[in-house]
Design a protein around this motif. Structure first.
Motif, PDB file in Angstrom:
ATOM      1  N   GLY A  61       0.820  -1.205   0.000  1.00  0.00           N
ATOM      2  CA  GLY A  61       0.000   0.000   0.000  1.00  0.00           C
ATOM      3  C   GLY A  61       0.857   1.259   0.000  1.00  0.00           C
ATOM      4  O   GLY A  61       0.513   2.263  -0.622  1.00  0.00           O
ATOM      5  N   ASP A  62       1.990   1.203   0.692  1.00  0.00           N
ATOM      6  CA  ASP A  62       2.898   2.346   0.722  1.00  0.00           C
ATOM      7  C   ASP A  62       3.698   2.442  -0.577  1.00  0.00           C
ATOM      8  O   ASP A  62       3.859   3.527  -1.124  1.00  0.00           O
ATOM      9  CB  ASP A  62       3.852   2.210   1.908  1.00  0.00           C
ATOM     10  CG  ASP A  62       4.721   3.447   2.105  1.00  0.00           C
ATOM     11  OD1 ASP A  62       4.154   4.541   2.219  1.00  0.00           O
ATOM     12  OD2 ASP A  62       5.956   3.312   2.139  1.00  0.00           O
ATOM     13  N   GLU A  63       4.180   1.318  -1.037  1.00  0.00           N
ATOM     14  CA  GLU A  63       5.111   1.344  -2.179  1.00  0.00           C
ATOM     15  C   GLU A  63       4.398   1.585  -3.511  1.00  0.00           C
ATOM     16  O   GLU A  63       4.868   2.357  -4.340  1.00  0.00           O
ATOM     17  CB  GLU A  63       5.900   0.038  -2.235  1.00  0.00           C
ATOM     18  CG  GLU A  63       6.918  -0.051  -1.116  1.00  0.00           C
ATOM     19  CD  GLU A  63       7.678  -1.358  -1.078  1.00  0.00           C
ATOM     20  OE1 GLU A  63       8.607  -1.479  -0.274  1.00  0.00           O
ATOM     21  OE2 GLU A  63       7.312  -2.275  -1.850  1.00  0.00           O
ATOM     22  N   VAL A  64       3.283   0.901  -3.723  1.00  0.00           N
ATOM     23  CA  VAL A  64       2.535   1.083  -4.968  1.00  0.00           C
ATOM     24  C   VAL A  64       1.503   2.191  -4.800  1.00  0.00           C
ATOM     25  O   VAL A  64       1.364   3.062  -5.658  1.00  0.00           O
ATOM     26  CB  VAL A  64       1.848  -0.233  -5.394  1.00  0.00           C
ATOM     27  CG1 VAL A  64       0.988  -0.009  -6.629  1.00  0.00           C
ATOM     28  CG2 VAL A  64       2.892  -1.310  -5.632  1.00  0.00           C
ATOM     29  N   GLY A  65       0.812   2.157  -3.690  1.00  0.00           N
ATOM     30  CA  GLY A  65      -0.154   3.211  -3.394  1.00  0.00           C
ATOM     31  C   GLY A  65      -1.376   3.155  -4.289  1.00  0.00           C
ATOM     32  O   GLY A  65      -1.540   2.257  -5.125  1.00  0.00           O
ATOM     33  N   ALA A  66      -2.245   4.124  -4.084  1.00  0.00           N
ATOM     34  CA  ALA A  66      -3.416   4.271  -4.942  1.00  0.00           C
ATOM     35  C   ALA A  66      -2.987   5.046  -6.190  1.00  0.00           C
ATOM     36  O   ALA A  66      -2.204   5.975  -6.103  1.00  0.00           O
ATOM     37  CB  ALA A  66      -4.514   5.023  -4.194  1.00  0.00           C
ATOM     38  N   GLN A  67      -3.504   4.635  -7.331  1.00  0.00           N
ATOM     39  CA  GLN A  67      -3.085   5.240  -8.603  1.00  0.00           C
ATOM     40  C   GLN A  67      -4.294   5.869  -9.299  1.00  0.00           C
ATOM     41  O   GLN A  67      -5.312   5.207  -9.491  1.00  0.00           O
ATOM     42  CB  GLN A  67      -2.503   4.157  -9.536  1.00  0.00           C
ATOM     43  CG  GLN A  67      -1.381   3.346  -8.921  1.00  0.00           C
ATOM     44  CD  GLN A  67      -0.034   4.019  -9.043  1.00  0.00           C
ATOM     45  OE1 GLN A  67       0.098   5.027  -9.737  1.00  0.00           O
ATOM     46  NE2 GLN A  67       0.962   3.494  -8.353  1.00  0.00           N
TER      47      GLN A  67
END
Lengths: 565, 565
Positions: A61-67
């Motif tokens: 969740g931190d590394e990819v996150g919401a896009q």
């Protein structure tokens, strides 16, 4: 480093050994059948679900996150599946009423759930975090037609909800909001305006999203009294899409798993919730529930940071500790023991205070005795701003202390501790900044009745403090806080701005006094014998409580400026 | 939001109005010709260079960061050009000796430069930040051959340098380092091992990089006494490349503009610096200089955060402040005034203390009177750990308070304030964690001579405190700190671990006492009349100094445990 493991036994020790929650709840007809066995089972299952399915998604969740792309928001991999498992497993509906599709369990179990979810994955938890507030708001203020269409979907979490309050030039000051709501012949409204900082304004977790929007009818008075609340869904019953668009999502310090959206309403059709001009009232139902949830986020985030730091300190070799013969572990060093015991103290005491407040929420609703209900309401009114501010402050600043245990390894992303600190920072801001909590406590709550409500709360603190060393400290702090309050009441009569100058210190003093009460409750219970608990209680007495006297000094210098300098 | 603007007049006010730096430096033959006009001119030029060329690259340093590919590291766009302008303009060589290619200016001007650079762009500043330490190390410990080849290049900054200390399992505990140095027939060594957390281990700013590496000869004793220091360049004089490779760079919480490298030495040829087994001694020359630089980073980062928050508070509308008639600005609210004045207090006082310490560095080196030199050495020894810990603590925790002024806008990246908080966090860790600074202060400095050195420093604090309200507070704190120290000296005789339990509180107490002295110096000077200065002094007295008594209470509870609880 392993993902967060919900410390189920710690939570159970608070509920059963410290607070005797089943006995407290047994006084409420609505929860008389919620016995210890049922609660234990629910917490065991909760621990398995959160540790097994939510915690492992924290890092991605931190590394990819919401896009964001072309108005659509894709959540991090795994988030949607986890959410579907969450609501279908009934976890979104723990404390909603059975007639609405909920499980009807006590709020304190929902509190344990949200603490654990926030610890495991703060970003993911933002999505369902607003559900309960939206549910309460719609249940109490929505028309029958709106309830028929939306209440069960929100109660069960099949659809998620948002709170659309903030505008670019109206943050803490909602009265400046200028979003328009133009009434239509059919009783609906067309909503137009831009809202910012909308957590979960757009995402792919659920098939629909229900927005609760603060807006102003043409001709409504300026300021907060002209604001009404409206419901605008992403999709209408006929499947058509509303004129609500996510323009972009914010880049942030942390919480990358949760999309913070800029939402544009472009003559979007919606319906009023509650009476015209009473939008803030309806919204405050959501906000008060949300503030306790934010406090629980603070407890959870500190728990997550502490768990990592404690594990690391027990495995990392470090130079010879004072008095040791050979190479030692980090935990053998006094500075590290101090850090870990102090943060554990805030964690343990914060949890006790937050869970008791969750119990009081149900007491205020369901207790047969009106006086006891009033006492519970007072407890919640007074402790909620304290909890929100103190627990989120500690999640960030104490979380930073936990990061420090890792030395340089704490600053790099590899161990995951720095994410907790970045994520935690926002909780000091949203749902009313911590400065606003301080004003809420002192001006709107304590001074509003000349300090009598606070005096009653402090009577209870004294009555429940017990005879141990922390109990005596709790009594000492309660007495001093009451005297200080009387001084502020008097001094404020001649100087209306004075409370605003001392509010922050006053909230901290109240927080320390309440933590002393919480520590006294632990001290007097079998939970004091659990591993690490005694060291945490000692740390509370030794390193945390002296702040009370400092706050008292600071406030008194303001009350009698001649003493200053 | 505009980039950082070096507050040149504030720096000049500290140097000329508060500290009378030219008069202090006039006592030193080496700096007798550094008059006020020269210093003013240098600071004016420095402000233009840093504000104009370094500050505008701060954001891109965070967003693009340093990039690793196949062992090469590309710095953020603009970084190399700025660095070339920096060293060619003589800024890297401000305080290096003229015979080595330096400008021979007082250390305090270098201090003002590094504070400003760190405020403007912490990430970029990491690259030249180690230069001066490497220069001093090589100058004092290098062989003539090494000096001939490297000293001027490092003094001028044409080549950059690194400190290769930490290994994966040897962080604060350098004695565990296991990198090997095998002597060769020609007097060189082949170095093999892995070093981590190497700031600027690889980059494209300069044509060569000089690594100073802690390693162990075969058969050398275990622990710190077996460590020697070696110099290994990236390129040798014949243009060939050494067997040193950057394996990767770390993902970090912040400071993305500075590559934190994992460096592998694979039989890399190097030469010893100083005597065998004396590697830590040689390194400590670098580390002490570096600690004051880190304190200045703290001052700078707080200055940057404060500047942004102060500007925002003066332009952002907010609900009606207490006592106001209409919509107000953020700055009209007491909580915001308090935050900004308190952080300004730490900033102003921290700068005064740090600059005086930089002056003492030159006094210790150059004063004709041996007793005055000894006094200056004592000052630096005692204040450096205090400054390093207190100023970096404040940069992060106080920087977070500045972020809070922005509300939700502080958490999003748009305004740039959250970058300062992320960047600042590392300074509490590197160059000796703040917990290690506390042990350094109490155990290695204060207790090592039974408190006599501290007593002499406190005599000076009292003598210089003046007659104002803050001066009286400084005297009060000095007296109390001296009494407390005597108690700790005595109690430690029966309990050798005791100092380690109270070291953190002791450092904080010393920090507050020294900030009171700094505030007293401002109070007694024309600088007290500058805009905002009086409010900051009041904030120091009102909100900062009461921490002294809290720390005293905490320490005394440990000294006489019967009082506890």
């Amino acid at each position: 480093m392993p993902d967060y493991l919900v410390p189920v036994e710690d939570l159970q020790a608070v509920l059963f050994d410290v607070l005797h929650a089943p006995a407290q709840l047994a006084e409420l007809p609505a929860h008389a059948d919620t016995d210890e066995a049922l609660m234990r089972q629910m917490l065991d299952e909760m621990g398995k679900f959160v540790s097994g399915q939510i915690a492992p998604l924290n890092r991605i969740g931190d590394e990819v996150g919401a896009q964001w792309k072309d108005g659509a928001v894709t959540m991090a991999p795994g988030f949607r599946d986890a959410y579907q498992a969450f609501w279908q497993g009934g976890w979104a509906a723990v404390s909603a009423a059975p007639e609405d599709g909920g499980q009807g369990l006590p709020a304190v179990l929902d509190a344990a759930l949200y603490e654990s979810l926030s610890a495991a994955n703060h970003g993911w938890t933002m999505a369902p975090g607003l559900l309960h507030g939206a549910y309460e708001c719609l249940k109490h203020h929505g028309s029958d037609a709106l309830k028929a269409e939306y209440l069960e979907k929100i109660a069960t979490g099949e659809w998620l909800a948002t709170m659309c309050l903030t505008e670019p030039h109206a943050g803490s000051d909602l009265g400046l909001a200028s979003t328009k709501a133009v009434p239509q012949a059919d009783g609906s409204y067309l909503i137009s305006g831009t809202k910012i900082f909308i957590s979960g304004g757009e995402h792919d977790l659920t098939d629909n999203i229900v927005h609760l929007v603060l807006a102003r009818e043409p001709g409504a008075p300026a300021g907060p009294k002209g604001l009404s609340l409206f419901l605008v869904p992403k999709f209408y019953a006929d499947g058509s899409r509303s004129a609500v668009a996510c323009e972009r999502i914010e880049e942030k310090m942390g919480l990358h798993g949760s999309p913070t959206c800029v939402m544009r309403f472009d003559e979007a059709r919606g319906w009023i919730v509650g009476a015209p001009g009473k939008g803030l009232n309806a919204m405050f139902v959501m906000m008060n529930a949300a503030r306790l949830h934010v406090a629980l986020q603070g407890v959870g985030l500190l728990s997550a940071a502490w768990q990592k730091a404690d594990a690391y300190a027990h495995e990392r070799k470090q130079m010879r500790a004072p008095g040791a013969k050979d190479t030692s572990l980090l935990i053998d060093h006094p500075a590290m023991q101090r850090t870990l015991a102090t943060q554990r103290a805030w964690l343990d005491a914060g949890r006790v205070l937050a869970y008791q407040t969750a119990i009081e929420l149900d007491v205020a609703k369901h207790h047969p005795d009106a006086e006891r209900r009033a006492q519970a309401e007072r407890w919640c009114a007074l402790t909620t701003p304290v909890l929100k501010s103190a627990c989120t402050h500690q999640a960030f600043h104490g979380g930073s202390d936990c990061l420090q245990v890792f030395g340089g390894h704490g600053y790099v992303s590899e161990w995951g501790i720095e994410q907790h600190v970045r994520d935690a920072r926002v909780a000091m801001i949203y749902e009313g900044t911590n400065e606003i909590q301080a004003i809420d406590l002192l001006v709107r709550k304590v001074l509003a009745d000349g300090g009598t409500g606070l005096a009653a709360l402090l009577d209870r603190v004294r009555a429940e403090a017990g005879e141990g060393p922390l109990g005596r400290e709790a009594v000492r702090c309660a007495d001093a806080l009451q005297a200080l309050t009387a001084q502020i009441v008097q001094a404020s009569q001649g100087d209306a701005t004075l409370p605003y100058w001392v509010a922050d210190d006053y909230l901290r003093a109240a927080a320390i006094a309440l933590m002393a009460w919480a520590g006294a409750r632990i001290e007097a219970s079998p939970a004091a014998a659990r591993p690490g608990a005694r060291a945490a209680l000692d740390a509370l007495a030794h390193w945390v409580l002296p702040e009370f006297d400092m706050r008292q000094t600071i406030i008194q210098r303001r009350l009698t400026p001649a003493q200053a300098a």
